[in-house]
Design a protein around this motif. Structure first.
Motif, PDB file in Angstrom:
ATOM      1  N   GLU A 138      17.695  42.944 -17.208  1.00 58.47           N
ATOM      2  CA  GLU A 138      18.403  44.096 -17.795  1.00 58.47           C
ATOM      3  C   GLU A 138      19.907  43.956 -17.583  1.00 58.47           C
ATOM      4  N   HIS A 139      20.279  43.535 -16.388  1.00 62.61           N
ATOM      5  CA  HIS A 139      21.710  43.365 -16.106  1.00 62.61           C
ATOM      6  C   HIS A 139      22.289  42.180 -16.865  1.00 62.61           C
ATOM      7  N   LEU A 140      21.500  41.130 -17.028  1.00 64.61           N
ATOM      8  CA  LEU A 140      21.973  39.984 -17.828  1.00 64.61           C
ATOM      9  C   LEU A 140      22.174  40.404 -19.283  1.00 64.61           C
ATOM     10  N   GLU A 141      21.330  41.303 -19.790  1.00 65.93           N
ATOM     11  CA  GLU A 141      21.504  41.819 -21.155  1.00 65.93           C
ATOM     12  C   GLU A 141      22.823  42.589 -21.263  1.00 65.93           C
ATOM     13  N   ARG A 142      23.116  43.392 -20.222  1.00 67.57           N
ATOM     14  CA  ARG A 142      24.386  44.136 -20.221  1.00 67.57           C
ATOM     15  C   ARG A 142      25.567  43.184 -20.228  1.00 67.57           C
ATOM     16  N   VAL A 156      34.527  37.475 -13.302  1.00 70.58           N
ATOM     17  CA  VAL A 156      34.059  38.337 -12.217  1.00 70.58           C
ATOM     18  C   VAL A 156      34.133  39.800 -12.651  1.00 70.58           C
ATOM     19  N   ALA A 157      35.224  40.186 -13.333  1.00 70.30           N
ATOM     20  CA  ALA A 157      35.387  41.580 -13.774  1.00 70.30           C
ATOM     21  C   ALA A 157      34.269  41.971 -14.745  1.00 70.30           C
ATOM     22  N   GLN A 158      33.888  41.069 -15.628  1.00 71.17           N
ATOM     23  CA  GLN A 158      32.804  41.366 -16.577  1.00 71.17           C
ATOM     24  C   GLN A 158      31.469  41.501 -15.841  1.00 71.17           C
ATOM     25  N   ALA A 159      31.231  40.672 -14.830  1.00 74.17           N
ATOM     26  CA  ALA A 159      29.989  40.763 -14.050  1.00 74.17           C
ATOM     27  C   ALA A 159      29.951  42.082 -13.283  1.00 74.17           C
ATOM     28  N   GLU A 160      31.100  42.527 -12.793  1.00 70.97           N
ATOM     29  CA  GLU A 160      31.159  43.827 -12.106  1.00 70.97           C
ATOM     30  C   GLU A 160      30.809  44.941 -13.076  1.00 70.97           C
ATOM     31  N   ARG A 161      31.372  44.869 -14.287  1.00 75.89           N
ATOM     32  CA  ARG A 161      31.082  45.902 -15.290  1.00 75.89           C
ATOM     33  C   ARG A 161      29.610  45.951 -15.649  1.00 75.89           C
ATOM     34  N   ALA A 162      28.945  44.789 -15.598  1.00 74.12           N
ATOM     35  CA  ALA A 162      27.514  44.731 -15.916  1.00 74.12           C
ATOM     36  C   ALA A 162      26.651  45.275 -14.779  1.00 74.12           C
ATOM     37  N   GLY A 163      27.288  45.588 -13.642  1.00 73.41           N
ATOM     38  CA  GLY A 163      26.572  46.242 -12.549  1.00 73.41           C
ATOM     39  C   GLY A 163      25.961  45.308 -11.515  1.00 73.41           C
ATOM     40  N   PHE A 164      26.355  44.036 -11.532  1.00 85.35           N
ATOM     41  CA  PHE A 164      25.822  43.139 -10.499  1.00 85.35           C
ATOM     42  C   PHE A 164      26.418  43.509  -9.154  1.00 85.35           C
ATOM     43  N   THR A 165      25.584  43.487  -8.110  1.00 78.60           N
ATOM     44  CA  THR A 165      26.037  43.885  -6.770  1.00 78.60           C
ATOM     45  C   THR A 165      26.410  42.665  -5.925  1.00 78.60           C
ATOM     46  N   GLY A 166      25.908  41.496  -6.289  1.00 77.11           N
ATOM     47  CA  GLY A 166      26.316  40.258  -5.610  1.00 77.11           C
ATOM     48  C   GLY A 166      26.932  39.334  -6.647  1.00 77.11           C
ATOM     49  N   ASP A 192      23.776  38.631  -8.802  1.00 75.05           N
ATOM     50  CA  ASP A 192      22.487  39.150  -8.337  1.00 75.05           C
ATOM     51  C   ASP A 192      22.495  40.666  -8.257  1.00 75.05           C
ATOM     52  N   VAL A 193      21.295  41.202  -8.144  1.00 81.68           N
ATOM     53  CA  VAL A 193      21.096  42.651  -8.098  1.00 81.68           C
ATOM     54  C   VAL A 193      20.550  43.037  -6.725  1.00 81.68           C
ATOM     55  N   ARG A 194      21.176  42.487  -5.674  1.00 82.31           N
ATOM     56  CA  ARG A 194      20.755  42.761  -4.296  1.00 82.31           C
ATOM     57  C   ARG A 194      20.782  44.247  -3.989  1.00 82.31           C
ATOM     58  N   GLU A 195      19.939  44.620  -3.026  1.00 85.76           N
ATOM     59  CA  GLU A 195      19.971  45.983  -2.509  1.00 85.76           C
ATOM     60  C   GLU A 195      20.932  45.986  -1.331  1.00 85.76           C
ATOM     61  N   GLY A 196      21.420  47.178  -0.931  1.00 80.54           N
ATOM     62  CA  GLY A 196      22.335  47.232   0.204  1.00 80.54           C
ATOM     63  C   GLY A 196      23.761  46.963  -0.235  1.00 80.54           C
ATOM     64  N   PRO A 197      24.622  46.650   0.727  1.00 82.73           N
ATOM     65  CA  PRO A 197      26.058  46.545   0.429  1.00 82.73           C
ATOM     66  C   PRO A 197      26.348  45.416  -0.565  1.00 82.73           C
ATOM     67  N   PRO A 198      27.302  45.646  -1.472  1.00 80.41           N
ATOM     68  CA  PRO A 198      27.710  44.608  -2.422  1.00 80.41           C
ATOM     69  C   PRO A 198      28.315  43.411  -1.691  1.00 80.41           C
ATOM     70  N   ALA A 199      28.245  42.260  -2.311  1.00 78.14           N
ATOM     71  CA  ALA A 199      28.787  41.044  -1.714  1.00 78.14           C
ATOM     72  C   ALA A 199      29.585  40.272  -2.761  1.00 78.14           C
ATOM     73  N   ARG A 200      30.712  39.700  -2.294  1.00 78.31           N
ATOM     74  CA  ARG A 200      31.556  38.855  -3.164  1.00 78.31           C
ATOM     75  C   ARG A 200      31.914  37.624  -2.376  1.00 78.31           C
ATOM     76  N   TRP A 201      31.859  36.478  -2.986  1.00 78.33           N
ATOM     77  CA  TRP A 201      32.282  35.251  -2.313  1.00 78.33           C
ATOM     78  C   TRP A 201      32.734  34.248  -3.336  1.00 78.33           C
TER      79      TRP A 201
END
Ligand SMILES: [Zn+2]
Length: 117
Positions: A31-35, A83-93, A105-114
């Motif tokens: 679903e997030h990849l579709e977004r 990265v900005a587009q991935a954030e807009r799509a709602g990815f948390t990692g 990724d669509v991890r649960e818990g705190p967002p992660a960036r690396w």
């Protein structure tokens, strides 16, 4: 192989052919990849990697608690989405290479960036 597709534009095969136990997480990922695909103007997107079995994850040197093991992660070709587009799509990692999101990724818990250097 699971029946049907995880979402309109993605197949189970290109998302790593997950087992039934990881179908729900993989659908959520799709679903997030579709977004993201929408945000990127509907350009075709072929993920480089999705679900990984523990054996496969070890083979490719994946992190021991990788979101790929859960069916919650995909790797993207550099040059597809920022990265900005991935954030807009709602990815948390989001793992990046320069300005490009190359792991999402669509991890649960705190967002992660690396960044991959
Ligand atoms: Zn990854």
């Amino acid at each position: 192989m699971l029946p049907g597709r995880p979402s309109e534009h993605f197949t189970w095969a290109e998302l790593g052919d997950p087992p039934r136990s990881h179908a729900q997480d993989t659908r959520h990922l799709a679903e997030h990849l579709e977004r993201l695909r929408d945000i990127c103007g509907g350009r075709p997107l072929s993920p480089l990697s999705g679900y990984r079995s523990p054996g496969r994850n070890a083979q490719v040197g994946g992190a021991r608690r990788s979101q790929h093991l859960e069916g919650r992660a995909a790797d993207l070709p550099a040059g597809y989405a920022t990265v900005a587009q991935a954030e807009r799509a709602g990815f948390t990692g989001i793992g990046s290479s320069g300005r490009w999101a190359v792991h999402v990724d669509v991890r649960e818990g705190p967002p992660a960036r690396w960044e991959y250097l």
